[in-house]
Write a protein that holds these residues in place. Structure first.
Motif, mmCIF file in Angstrom:
data_model
loop_
_atom_site.group_PDB
_atom_site.id
_atom_site.type_symbol
_atom_site.label_atom_id
_atom_site.label_comp_id
_atom_site.label_asym_id
_atom_site.label_seq_id
_atom_site.Cartn_x
_atom_site.Cartn_y
_atom_site.Cartn_z
ATOM 1 N N VAL A 118 -5.176 0.590 5.830
ATOM 2 C CA VAL A 118 -4.109 0.089 4.965
ATOM 3 C C VAL A 118 -4.258 -1.407 4.740
ATOM 4 O O VAL A 118 -4.144 -1.901 3.610
ATOM 5 C CB VAL A 118 -2.738 0.411 5.584
ATOM 6 N N ARG B 106 -3.731 1.897 10.248
ATOM 7 C CA ARG B 106 -3.317 0.540 9.871
ATOM 8 C C ARG B 106 -4.474 -0.299 9.329
ATOM 9 O O ARG B 106 -4.307 -1.046 8.373
ATOM 10 C CB ARG B 106 -2.674 -0.164 11.065
ATOM 11 N N THR C 123 0.412 4.141 -2.766
ATOM 12 C CA THR C 123 -0.012 5.499 -2.400
ATOM 13 C C THR C 123 1.096 6.524 -2.614
ATOM 14 O O THR C 123 0.828 7.717 -2.741
ATOM 15 C CB THR C 123 -0.463 5.561 -0.917
ATOM 16 N N THR D 90 0.832 -1.207 0.000
ATOM 17 C CA THR D 90 0.000 0.000 0.000
ATOM 18 C C THR D 90 0.864 1.254 0.000
ATOM 19 O O THR D 90 0.544 2.247 -0.670
ATOM 20 C CB THR D 90 -0.934 0.002 1.215
ATOM 21 N N GLN D 91 1.971 1.212 0.752
ATOM 22 C CA GLN D 91 2.874 2.359 0.762
ATOM 23 C C GLN D 91 3.401 2.653 -0.632
ATOM 24 O O GLN D 91 3.444 3.803 -1.069
ATOM 25 C CB GLN D 91 4.031 2.104 1.733
ATOM 26 N N LEU E 236 0.400 6.113 7.208
ATOM 27 C CA LEU E 236 -0.113 4.750 7.052
ATOM 28 C C LEU E 236 -0.192 4.029 8.403
ATOM 29 O O LEU E 236 -1.135 3.271 8.643
ATOM 30 C CB LEU E 236 0.772 3.969 6.088
ATOM 31 N N GLN F 30 4.945 9.617 4.914
ATOM 32 C CA GLN F 30 4.062 8.605 4.326
ATOM 33 C C GLN F 30 3.862 7.442 5.284
ATOM 34 O O GLN F 30 2.740 6.993 5.528
ATOM 35 C CB GLN F 30 4.652 8.093 3.010
#
Length: 269
Positions: free
Chosen positions: A209, A206, A184, A180-181, A202, A198
C-alpha cells in the motif's frame, strides 16, 4: 521490502494503461477537472475570508497591542489556510471519486476486462444510487479517520526534532494508506468487499500500500498533477485490487512476457 516495489509497479502500470488507451485517459480526466474547479474556488474563498474568521473567533485579542495582535492573528490565518489546504489534499481523491463514480467504475471495469483471461469484469449487481450511497458513506468514514490522524500529527509536530522529521514521514504513510483505500475501493466495491474488509486487506499488505500510495501523495502536492494522474491511479489501484483478492495471478491476457515464455519454452512450467 519487495512489496514496496510491487506497489510502485502497480502505480506505473496504471499510468501506462491509461496512456496506452487514450480515450479512457480523457474520459477519466473529467471528474478531476470538475473537482479542481470546485476546490480552487473554495480555497480562494478561504483565502479571502480567513482574516474575518480569525477576527471573529478571537474577540479576546481585540485589546492587545497592534504589533502582538498582527503577529497572533497572522499566525492563525496561516494556520487556518494551511489546515484547509491539507484537508483539500486529503479529501480531493474522495470528492473526485464521489463525483466521478460512474466514470471510474467504467474505467475500472475496462482495466479488469483487459487483464482478465475471459475478458469479463466483476459486477456488484447494485443499483447506481446504492453504489453512490455506499461510496459517499465510506468516504465520510475515511475522512473522519484522516481528520483524527491530522489533529494528532499536527499536535506531535510541535515536538522538537521528531516533529520535523519522523512526524512528516508518518503523515505521508498515513495519507498514502487512506489514499490507496479510496482508489482501490472502486474495484473492491464491485466485488462486494465492504469497508471493514478493505481496511483489513490493506493493513495485511502495508508495504504494498505504501509503495503505491506514498509516491502518489508526494506527486499530488504538485499543483494540478492530481488531475492528470487520477485516471492512471484508478487503473493501477484496480490491478492492485486484483492482487489483494487473489486474482492477480490470472492477469495474463495482455502479458507479452508470459506469451513469449509460452512460445519459446512450452515446458517452462
Amino acid at each position: 521490502m519487495r512489496d514496496l516495489g510491487t506497489g510502485f509497479g502497480y502505480l506505473l502500470k496504471g499510468q501506462r494503461w491509461v496512456f496506452g488507451h487514450g480515450r479512457w485517459f480523457g474520459f477519466g480526466l473529467i471528474p478531476g477537472l470538475i473537482t479542481l474547479v470546485l476546490y480552487v474556488g473554495a480555497l480562494i474563498g478561504l483565502a479571502y475570508g480567513a482574516d474575518d474568521f480569525v477576527a471573529w473567533a478571537t474577540p479576546f485579542a481585540d485589546d492587545w497591542s497592534e504589533a502582538w495582535l498582527a503577529v497572533f492573528r497572522g499566525f492563525l490565518v496561516f494556520l487556518v489556510f494551511a489546515l484547509g489546504l491539507l484537508l483539500a489534499v486529503v479529501t480531493f481523491t474522495a470528492v473526485t471519486l464521489l463525483i466521478g463514480q460512474p466514470f471510474y467504475e467504467e474505467l475500472s471495469e475496462q482495466v479488469d476486462k483487459s487483464v482478465s483471461p475471459d475478458g469479463t469484469a466483476p459486477e456488484s449487481g447494485l443499483p447506481l444510487v446504492r453504489e453512490l450511497w455506499i461510496s459517499a458513506r465510506d468516504s465520510l468514514r475515511i475522512v473522519v479517520r484522516v481528520a483524527a490522524w491530522a489533529v494528532l500529527l499536527f499536535a506531535l509536530g510541535f515536538i522538537p526534532v521528531l516533529g520535523q522529521t519522523v512526524v512528516p514521514a508518518i503523515g505521508f504513510c498515513v495519507t498514502g494508506f487512506f489514499l490507496t483505500q479510496e482508489l482501490t475501493s472502486v474495484a473492491l466495491q464491485r466485488r462486494r468487499v465492504d469497508l471493514r474488509k478493505q481496511l483489513a486487506m490493506l493493513r495485511s499488505r502495508r508495504l504494498l500500500v505504501w509503495g503505491f500510495g506514498v509516491p502518489l501523495v508526494v506527486s499530488f502536492l504538485v499543483p494540478f498533477v492530481a488531475v492528470f494522474l487520477m485516471p492512471g491511479a484508478v487503473a493501477g489501484a484496480t490491478l492492485m485490487a486484483r492482487d489483494l483478492t487473489g486474482e492477480g495471478g490470472q492477469d495474463t491476457r495482455e502479458d507479452p512476457a508470459t506469451v513469449r515464455l509460452t512460445v519459446q519454452d512450452p515446458d517452462a512450467r
